[in-house]
Scaffold this motif. Sequence first.
Motif, PDB file in Angstrom:
ATOM      1  N   ALA A 184      -7.856 -14.213   7.575  1.00 36.83           N
ATOM      2  CA  ALA A 184      -8.549 -13.020   7.086  1.00 36.83           C
ATOM      3  C   ALA A 184      -8.077 -11.743   7.766  1.00 36.83           C
TER       4      ALA A 184
ATOM      5  N   LEU B 286      -8.469   5.048  11.167  1.00 37.77           N
ATOM      6  CA  LEU B 286      -8.796   4.569   9.823  1.00 37.77           C
ATOM      7  C   LEU B 286      -9.604   3.281   9.904  1.00 37.77           C
TER       8      LEU B 286
ATOM      9  N   PHE C 242       0.438  -5.324   9.622  1.00 31.29           N
ATOM     10  CA  PHE C 242       1.243  -4.363   8.884  1.00 31.29           C
ATOM     11  C   PHE C 242       2.612  -4.152   9.506  1.00 31.29           C
TER      12      PHE C 242
ATOM     13  N   VAL D 174      -5.094  -8.879   8.594  1.00 30.38           N
ATOM     14  CA  VAL D 174      -3.895  -8.325   7.967  1.00 30.38           C
ATOM     15  C   VAL D 174      -3.036  -7.668   9.035  1.00 30.38           C
TER      16      VAL D 174
ATOM     17  N   LEU E 235      -7.092  -4.965   1.856  1.00 31.27           N
ATOM     18  CA  LEU E 235      -7.918  -4.000   2.559  1.00 31.27           C
ATOM     19  C   LEU E 235      -8.062  -2.735   1.720  1.00 31.27           C
ATOM     20  N   TYR E 236      -9.244  -2.140   1.791  1.00 35.45           N
ATOM     21  CA  TYR E 236      -9.481  -0.838   1.189  1.00 35.45           C
ATOM     22  C   TYR E 236      -9.796   0.127   2.319  1.00 35.45           C
ATOM     23  N   PHE E 237      -9.066   1.234   2.340  1.00 38.50           N
ATOM     24  CA  PHE E 237      -9.097   2.135   3.482  1.00 38.50           C
ATOM     25  C   PHE E 237     -10.061   3.297   3.293  1.00 38.50           C
ATOM     26  N   GLY E 238     -10.648   3.732   4.411  1.00 41.26           N
ATOM     27  CA  GLY E 238     -11.360   4.991   4.425  1.00 41.26           C
ATOM     28  C   GLY E 238     -10.372   6.142   4.463  1.00 41.26           C
ATOM     29  N   SER E 239     -10.904   7.335   4.374  1.00 42.14           N
ATOM     30  CA  SER E 239     -10.051   8.526   4.311  1.00 42.14           C
ATOM     31  C   SER E 239      -9.578   8.987   5.679  1.00 42.14           C
TER      32      SER E 239
ATOM     33  N   TYR F 193       0.836  -1.182   0.000  1.00 45.70           N
ATOM     34  CA  TYR F 193       0.000   0.000   0.000  1.00 45.70           C
ATOM     35  C   TYR F 193       0.880   1.243   0.000  1.00 45.70           C
TER      36      TYR F 193
ATOM     37  N   LYS G  39      -3.313  11.999   1.803  1.00 47.89           N
ATOM     38  CA  LYS G  39      -4.236  11.008   1.256  1.00 47.89           C
ATOM     39  C   LYS G  39      -4.309   9.790   2.165  1.00 47.89           C
ATOM     40  N   THR G  40      -5.283   8.932   1.864  1.00 42.60           N
ATOM     41  CA  THR G  40      -5.381   7.677   2.611  1.00 42.60           C
ATOM     42  C   THR G  40      -4.553   6.611   1.888  1.00 42.60           C
ATOM     43  N   PHE G  41      -4.564   5.424   2.437  1.00 40.61           N
ATOM     44  CA  PHE G  41      -3.782   4.345   1.861  1.00 40.61           C
ATOM     45  C   PHE G  41      -4.438   3.810   0.593  1.00 40.61           C
ATOM     46  N   GLU G  42      -3.603   3.630  -0.440  1.00 38.98           N
ATOM     47  CA  GLU G  42      -4.050   3.017  -1.691  1.00 38.98           C
ATOM     48  C   GLU G  42      -3.404   1.652  -1.825  1.00 38.98           C
ATOM     49  N   LEU G  43      -4.171   0.696  -2.293  1.00 41.03           N
ATOM     50  CA  LEU G  43      -3.629  -0.624  -2.574  1.00 41.03           C
ATOM     51  C   LEU G  43      -2.841  -0.562  -3.877  1.00 41.03           C
TER      52      LEU G  43
ATOM     53  N   MET H  17     -12.458  -5.514   3.850  1.00 39.15           N
ATOM     54  CA  MET H  17     -11.886  -6.571   3.034  1.00 39.15           C
ATOM     55  C   MET H  17     -13.005  -7.221   2.224  1.00 39.15           C
TER      56      MET H  17
ATOM     57  N   PHE I 270      -8.016   0.894  12.540  1.00 35.94           N
ATOM     58  CA  PHE I 270      -6.619   1.173  12.842  1.00 35.94           C
ATOM     59  C   PHE I 270      -6.485   2.563  13.447  1.00 35.94           C
TER      60      PHE I 270
ATOM     61  N   GLN J 203     -11.319  -3.935   9.526  1.00 32.47           N
ATOM     62  CA  GLN J 203     -10.440  -3.624  10.636  1.00 32.47           C
ATOM     63  C   GLN J 203     -10.477  -2.130  10.904  1.00 32.47           C
TER      64      GLN J 203
END
Lengths: 113, 108
Positions: free
Chosen positions: A100, B86, A104, A102, B96-100, A36, A42-46, B90, B35, B33
């Motif tokens: 399931a 955050l 980091f 994650v 994971l795709y995150f919120g802002s 990521y 900005k937020t995290f991008e995959l 999933m 964070f 999740q």
Amino acid sequence: GALVYQYPRRTICKSGTSMRMECQAVGFQATSVAWYRQSPQKTFELIALSTVNSAIKYEQNFTQEKFPISHPNLSFSSMTVLNAYLEDRGLYLCGASRQAEVFFGKGTRLTVV
Amino acid sequence: GQQVQQSPASLVLQEGENAELQCNFSTSLNSMQWFYQRPEGSLVSLFYNPSGTKQSGRLTSTTVIKERRSSLHISSSQITDSGTYLCAFMPNYNVLYFGSGTKLTVEP
């Protein structure tokens, strides 16, 4: 416990050069590692998902030509940022999956000058 | 693409007040999740919460899968709770795709 180590924590590279970052899972087998990026403000991008013995899947706007990834075994993954420019700066995180959930690493902060 | 709507974007509280953070997801989810992001950037996993309610100290997470939403409740906020929170969901296993993010400031 499940731990993920990333190296280096911080790096500065000249515009147009490349840098490699590493991700090590400790205490569990990471069948999948996702990378990521959090760009400034900005937020995290995959970027991509790497699964052992499967093809690496890149998200839109990210390519193997720019961010090649190696995932040779269940505990290690690396990603290279090729020809880094200003827009590549930010915090890069690897997330290793155990079932399931994650986990980091602390991230690699890339500065491009 | 996958979308996560997180609210509020920022929140200012006085010490002792409660906080409620919300996330809504555009697609069905396998898990999610919450964070906390440290100032230097690293993430602290607060909750892995596929469904239902989980509590840890003053923090409570509630996920309602069929409604595609999750909330994080912080009770009796303290100055040390300040920072960025955050949510991430999933839709498929392993990513994971995150919120802002919600920037929380707790004042004395």
